[in-house]
Structures are given as C-alpha cells and as structure tokens.
Design an enzyme around this catalytic site. Structure first.
Site, PDB file in Angstrom:
ATOM      1  N   ARG A   1       0.885  -1.186   0.000  1.00  0.00           N
ATOM      2  CA  ARG A   1       0.000   0.000   0.000  1.00  0.00           C
ATOM      3  C   ARG A   1       0.905   1.212   0.000  1.00  0.00           C
ATOM      4  O   ARG A   1       1.737   1.377   0.894  1.00  0.00           O
ATOM      5  CB  ARG A   1      -0.883  -0.001   1.251  1.00  0.00           C
ATOM      6  CG  ARG A   1      -1.535   1.352   1.502  1.00  0.00           C
ATOM      7  CD  ARG A   1      -2.586   1.336   2.568  1.00  0.00           C
ATOM      8  NE  ARG A   1      -3.775   0.644   2.109  1.00  0.00           N
ATOM      9  CZ  ARG A   1      -4.968   0.713   2.719  1.00  0.00           C
ATOM     10  NH1 ARG A   1      -5.119   1.452   3.806  1.00  0.00           N
ATOM     11  NH2 ARG A   1      -5.997   0.050   2.241  1.00  0.00           N
TER      12      ARG A   1
ATOM     13  N   HIS B   1      -7.734   0.870  -5.987  1.00  0.00           N
ATOM     14  CA  HIS B   1      -7.907   0.046  -4.779  1.00  0.00           C
ATOM     15  C   HIS B   1      -8.610  -1.256  -5.197  1.00  0.00           C
ATOM     16  O   HIS B   1      -9.753  -1.514  -4.836  1.00  0.00           O
ATOM     17  CB  HIS B   1      -8.720   0.810  -3.733  1.00  0.00           C
ATOM     18  CG  HIS B   1      -8.637   0.243  -2.350  1.00  0.00           C
ATOM     19  ND1 HIS B   1      -7.849  -0.852  -2.031  1.00  0.00           N
ATOM     20  CD2 HIS B   1      -9.239   0.620  -1.188  1.00  0.00           C
ATOM     21  CE1 HIS B   1      -7.977  -1.114  -0.738  1.00  0.00           C
ATOM     22  NE2 HIS B   1      -8.807  -0.248  -0.205  1.00  0.00           N
TER      23      HIS B   1
ATOM     24  N   GLN C   1     -10.323  -3.871  -2.723  1.00  0.00           N
ATOM     25  CA  GLN C   1     -11.589  -3.424  -2.163  1.00  0.00           C
ATOM     26  C   GLN C   1     -12.724  -3.655  -3.153  1.00  0.00           C
ATOM     27  O   GLN C   1     -13.829  -4.056  -2.765  1.00  0.00           O
ATOM     28  CB  GLN C   1     -11.502  -1.935  -1.798  1.00  0.00           C
ATOM     29  CG  GLN C   1     -12.761  -1.401  -1.162  1.00  0.00           C
ATOM     30  CD  GLN C   1     -13.018  -1.996   0.207  1.00  0.00           C
ATOM     31  OE1 GLN C   1     -12.179  -1.946   1.084  1.00  0.00           O
ATOM     32  NE2 GLN C   1     -14.204  -2.566   0.416  1.00  0.00           N
TER      33      GLN C   1
ATOM     34  N   ASP D   1     -17.295   7.182  -0.497  1.00  0.00           N
ATOM     35  CA  ASP D   1     -15.998   7.087   0.176  1.00  0.00           C
ATOM     36  C   ASP D   1     -15.694   8.480   0.730  1.00  0.00           C
ATOM     37  O   ASP D   1     -16.379   9.453   0.397  1.00  0.00           O
ATOM     38  CB  ASP D   1     -14.937   6.642  -0.856  1.00  0.00           C
ATOM     39  CG  ASP D   1     -13.581   6.326  -0.236  1.00  0.00           C
ATOM     40  OD1 ASP D   1     -13.487   6.240   1.003  1.00  0.00           O
ATOM     41  OD2 ASP D   1     -12.606   6.169  -1.002  1.00  0.00           O
TER      42      ASP D   1
ATOM     43  N   CYS E   1     -16.192   1.651   1.656  1.00  0.00           N
ATOM     44  CA  CYS E   1     -15.013   0.813   1.925  1.00  0.00           C
ATOM     45  C   CYS E   1     -14.488   0.978   3.342  1.00  0.00           C
ATOM     46  O   CYS E   1     -13.779   0.108   3.833  1.00  0.00           O
ATOM     47  CB  CYS E   1     -13.927   1.102   0.892  1.00  0.00           C
ATOM     48  SG  CYS E   1     -13.264   2.777   0.961  1.00  0.00           S
TER      49      CYS E   1
ATOM     50  N   ARG F   1     -13.333  -8.523   2.419  1.00  0.00           N
ATOM     51  CA  ARG F   1     -11.917  -8.296   2.122  1.00  0.00           C
ATOM     52  C   ARG F   1     -11.115  -9.559   2.405  1.00  0.00           C
ATOM     53  O   ARG F   1     -10.229  -9.952   1.652  1.00  0.00           O
ATOM     54  CB  ARG F   1     -11.363  -7.124   2.959  1.00  0.00           C
ATOM     55  CG  ARG F   1     -11.879  -5.754   2.574  1.00  0.00           C
ATOM     56  CD  ARG F   1     -11.411  -5.311   1.204  1.00  0.00           C
ATOM     57  NE  ARG F   1      -9.974  -5.260   1.085  1.00  0.00           N
ATOM     58  CZ  ARG F   1      -9.212  -4.232   1.467  1.00  0.00           C
ATOM     59  NH1 ARG F   1      -9.774  -3.135   1.937  1.00  0.00           N
ATOM     60  NH2 ARG F   1      -7.898  -4.270   1.317  1.00  0.00           N
TER      61      ARG F   1
HETATM   62  N1   CP Z   1     -11.035  -0.142   3.123  1.00  0.00           N
HETATM   63  C1   CP Z   1      -9.751  -0.188   3.473  1.00  0.00           C
HETATM   64  O1   CP Z   1      -8.863  -0.402   2.635  1.00  0.00           O
HETATM   65  O2   CP Z   1      -9.519  -0.001   4.802  1.00  0.00           O
HETATM   66  P1   CP Z   1      -8.111   0.205   5.502  1.00  0.00           P
HETATM   67  O3   CP Z   1      -7.578   1.545   5.062  1.00  0.00           O
HETATM   68  O4   CP Z   1      -8.409   0.158   6.966  1.00  0.00           O
HETATM   69  O5   CP Z   1      -7.185  -0.893   5.073  1.00  0.00           O
HETATM   70  N1  NVA Z   2     -10.026   6.599  -0.896  1.00  0.00           N
HETATM   71  C1  NVA Z   2      -9.580   6.209   0.421  1.00  0.00           C
HETATM   72  C2  NVA Z   2      -9.773   4.752   0.629  1.00  0.00           C
HETATM   73  C3  NVA Z   2      -9.380   4.260   1.987  1.00  0.00           C
HETATM   74  C4  NVA Z   2      -9.509   2.787   2.144  1.00  0.00           C
HETATM   75  C5  NVA Z   2      -8.120   6.585   0.585  1.00  0.00           C
HETATM   76  O1  NVA Z   2      -7.351   6.399  -0.355  1.00  0.00           O
HETATM   77  O2  NVA Z   2      -7.757   7.073   1.663  1.00  0.00           O
END
Ligand code: CP
Ligand code: NVA
Length: 306
Positions: free
Chosen positions: A104, A131, A134, A220, A260, A288
C-alpha cells in the site's frame, strides 16, 4: 523463491472476465467455509504499508495465516525503504525471502516498479490511483446480497478517487452500469475513463441522477490518505454529496449501501444510512478477507482459476 511464471494483481483488468468470476466463486466458497486447503503452507507474504490501514492489514495477515502461511508487517519505520532504499532493490531482496508482496503506497508507479523487479507476485493494497482488492470485496458483497452484478446499476457518489477508478475497471471487465456523481474538478482518472469509460460508465454532477433507480449506492471519504490538508476545501466542493436518506430514497427499494471504510458520519454519509437497514458495510469489510484469501491462493498457492 523466484517463479518466472508468477502473476501480479495491480489492477482489476489483470484478470479476464472469466478469471474474475472464478476468483469470486472461490472467495464465496471461502466465505461459506467450504474451502479448507492450506495452499500457503510454508509460505510468507511481505506486507509493505506506506499508509495507515485497519482492514487491509488485518485481513491480509489473518488470511495468510488461515491459508497456512505467515505474513510480515513492514512499515516505513521498520524497513530501509522508508530511508530511501530503492524500490527495485527492495523488490529483489524481498523476493529472495518471501513468496508474495502486498504493498500500500502513494504513487501507482511505485507498485508497478516493485512488480517489475520482484520475482514473486505483487498485490496492490491501495495506491492513489486504484484500490482493486476493495472492489473485489465490493463485487462479492453485491453478489452476496443482490445475487449478481449483471444488469445492475451501481452508483458512485463523491470523489473520483482510487475506489472510483477501480469501479470503472470493474465495469469495463464485467459490463454492469456505473454512474458516478462527482463535483467538477473531482472526476475519476481521465486516462482510465478514456480507456475504459465506454458505454457502461457515465460521469454526472447530480448525486440524485446517479442514485435514481440504482441497486448499489457507494461512497468514500472526501479527502483520501495524503490529501488531509485539502479537507476544508473539499468539504466546500462536496457540499450536497452526502449520502443521506433522501438520496437513498431515489434508489431501488432493495438497494444496498456500500462504503469501503473508514467513514466519516455526517460528511460523505449520514449516520442513519451507514448504520441503517440498507447498509452492508460490515459484510463488505468481512469480504476483504475472503477475496484476498482467494487471490493469494491463486497467485501464491497454485490454486487453479476456473
Ligand atoms: N477499506 C480499506 O482499505 O480499509 P483500511 O484503510 O483500513 O485498510
Ligand atoms: N479513498 C480512500 C480509501 C481508503 C480505504 C483513501 O485512499 O484514503
């Protein structure tokens, strides 16, 4: 532990339509407890987190263990990547120890670079652009509660962010209708739209237009990770984009609400929607685990697809 024939999962289109369907079928078997194999026995997953995470971190770690393997949590404070060691070198070295790498991070190009130099599968656990894990979970949730995504209308309300871009990828691969309501200046990635927008994807400004007759209402946060300093500006730009009961009432009666997470009640979603009867966000979070286990079983554990 190099494998010349390995596959990565950086984006939804890395799988064909039949492969995606088969992957989600496998995830469904996992959800139902019908899959008890341990394809990751003796294997390890390195998890690089350059951003915070609750769901991604815990679901990958627990999922690896449930499949018989072992996961390592690597934050920038722990690994030399955080002190400037090149991504390519990190990829080469980790590939000598582990059987898969989940990352990530911020720039999507970093994940692509990691994948280019790694000789083990690389999984995208979120970038500024995409993502995909997700969206796999979201598709499984749609299947769980609506039976299928075929012929459904999915509405995206809010920022044209990493989630929105991966939804476009999914619509392109699976062919369902996707309508995104985004304020001007916050549209999805133009390259993704140009490449995959096609006839199934529409971007509008009016949230009510997107929600009308929808089967899934999805939103989101307004400021994603890395955009925290834009919060105040975005609150102004996204005024009128909160998913509240009124917006939900324009959707189909049987429509479900997805987010998410993490969520901000009173910003992008009203508390009585996310905590209300149409919300499926806890199943979505659980899914997930199942989709990522399916992904790891296939990419790292030689589980056949289809
Ligand atoms: N939805 C999601 O990716 O959550 P986290 O940021 O907690 O991993
Ligand atoms: N769009 C959000 C998703 C978090 C899981 C971010 O990138 O922070």
């Amino acid at each position: 532990m190099s494998d010349a024939t390995h596959r990565d999962f950086l984006a939804i289109p890395d799988f064909t339509r039949p492969e995606l369907i088969s992957l989600l079928d496998l995830a469904e078997r996992m959800r139902k407890g019908e899959y008890t194999a341990k394809p990751l026995a003796g294997k390890s997953l390195a998890m690089i987190f350059m951003k915070s995470s609750t769901r991604t971190r815990v679901s990958f770690e627990v999922g690896t263990w449930q499949l018989g393997g072992h996961a390592l949590f690597l934050s920038p404070r722990d690994v030399q990547l955080g002190r400037g060691e090149p991504i390519a070198d990190t990829a080469r070295v980790l590939s000598r120890y582990v059987d898969g790498i989940m990352i990530r991070t911020f720039a999507h190009s970093e994940v692509e670079e990691l994948a280019r130099f790694a000789s083990v599968p690389v999984i995208n656990g979120l970038t500024d652009l995409l993502h995909p894990c997700q969206i796999l979970a979201d598709l499984l949730t749609v299947k769980q509660h609506l039976g299928t995504w075929e012929g459904k209308k999915i509405a995206w309300i809010g920022d044209g962010n990493n989630m929105a871009n991966s939804w476009i990828n999914a619509s392109y691969r699976l062919g369902f209708q996707l309508v995104l309501a985004c304020p001007e200046g916050y549209d999805p990635d133009p390259a993704t739209l140009a490449r995959e927008g096609g006839k199934n994807v529409k971007v509008v400004r009016d949230p009510a237009e997107a929600a009308k007759g929808a089967d899934v209402i999805n939103t989101d946060v307004w400021a994603s990770m890395g955009q925290e300093e834009e919060q105040a500006k975005r609150e102004v730009a996204f005024a009128g984009y909160e998913v509240d009961k009124k917006l939900m009432s324009g959707a189909n009666k049987s429509a479900i609400f997805l987010h998410c997470l993490p969520a901000h009640r009173g910003e992008e979603v009203a508390a009585d929607v996310i905590d209300g009867p149409q919300s499926r966000v806890w199943d979505e979070a659980e899914n997930r685990l199942h989709v990522q286990k399916a992904l790891m079983a296939v990419l790292m554990g030689n589980e056949p697809l289809g």
